[in-house]
Design a protein around this motif. Sequence first.
Motif, PDB file in Angstrom:
ATOM      1  N   GLU B  27       0.826  -1.212   0.000  1.00 21.61           N
ATOM      2  CA  GLU B  27       0.000   0.000   0.000  1.00 21.61           C
ATOM      3  C   GLU B  27       0.857   1.257   0.000  1.00 21.61           C
ATOM      4  O   GLU B  27       0.529   2.240  -0.669  1.00 21.61           O
ATOM      5  CB  GLU B  27      -0.937  -0.001   1.220  1.00 21.61           C
ATOM      6  N   ASP B  28       1.941   1.219   0.752  1.00 19.66           N
ATOM      7  CA  ASP B  28       2.833   2.387   0.769  1.00 19.66           C
ATOM      8  C   ASP B  28       3.349   2.723  -0.624  1.00 19.66           C
ATOM      9  O   ASP B  28       3.442   3.880  -1.004  1.00 19.66           O
ATOM     10  CB  ASP B  28       4.031   2.128   1.704  1.00 19.66           C
ATOM     11  N   TYR B  32       0.157   4.963  -1.694  1.00 19.73           N
ATOM     12  CA  TYR B  32       0.642   6.210  -1.112  1.00 19.73           C
ATOM     13  C   TYR B  32       1.866   6.750  -1.831  1.00 19.73           C
ATOM     14  O   TYR B  32       2.372   7.804  -1.492  1.00 19.73           O
ATOM     15  CB  TYR B  32       0.895   6.035   0.387  1.00 19.73           C
ATOM     16  N   ASP B  33       2.336   5.967  -2.817  1.00 17.52           N
ATOM     17  CA  ASP B  33       3.382   6.472  -3.692  1.00 17.52           C
ATOM     18  C   ASP B  33       4.644   6.896  -2.923  1.00 17.52           C
ATOM     19  O   ASP B  33       5.317   7.857  -3.309  1.00 17.52           O
ATOM     20  CB  ASP B  33       2.814   7.656  -4.496  1.00 17.52           C
TER      21      ASP B  33
END
Lengths: 116, 116
Positions: B27-28, B32-33
């Motif tokens: 996810e990071d 969340y780039d």
Amino acid sequence: MEKIARQGLLYDFYGALLTEHQRHVYEDVVFYDLSLSEIAEEQGISRQGVHDLIKRCNKILESYEEKLHLVEKFEQTKKLAREIQSLTKAFSENRDMGLIHRIEEISGEIVELEAH
Amino acid sequence: MEKIARQGLLYDFYGALLTEHQRHVYEDVVFYDLSLSEIAEEQGISRQGVHDLIKRCNKILESYEEKLHLVEKFEQTKKLAREIQSLTKAFSENRDMGLIHRIEEISGEIVELEAH
């Protein structure tokens, strides 16, 4: 839902994640309705072994559904699509434009469901 | 489909099958780039470690899709539902009963898709 129907549905979705051996035995029980004794003989394992394998497969399939909820989601979508079918039939009879508005709403619900 | 969009979609469907650690890092990066360096520091692993983890997650997610084809199926359903939306709008303008017939057909296609 009847247990055998649910087993079939879970298998349709997640069966590809079982091993080939599991799939073979599972299909014999759930789809071809063979007896545990017949399968035990065919597979060269004990009746208890077949019983345990089926139980384990059910547990695996249920655990995928618990995590992914895809059967649940597909059932919802199917229900909405059936509703649209009924509404088109009703519209053909009574030409109530409110039904068209409702069809538009429901198709939007399907898009939303599928988009997460 | 753009790579990052496909990653997000696969993750939406199958992400629950990754470990919590994999999900966190994935996810990071994908949602969340964050940079590999930022995540490496946060997680106390090497940049290469983060890179390998993401690659491995993509491989896991793609292999679920290869077996289950559920993203593909949901995309088809969504496309059909959008078609129904357009047809209801068109009908509101021109009242062509052929469109209603087409809506009925498409909703039947959705039911079939979802039923396997």
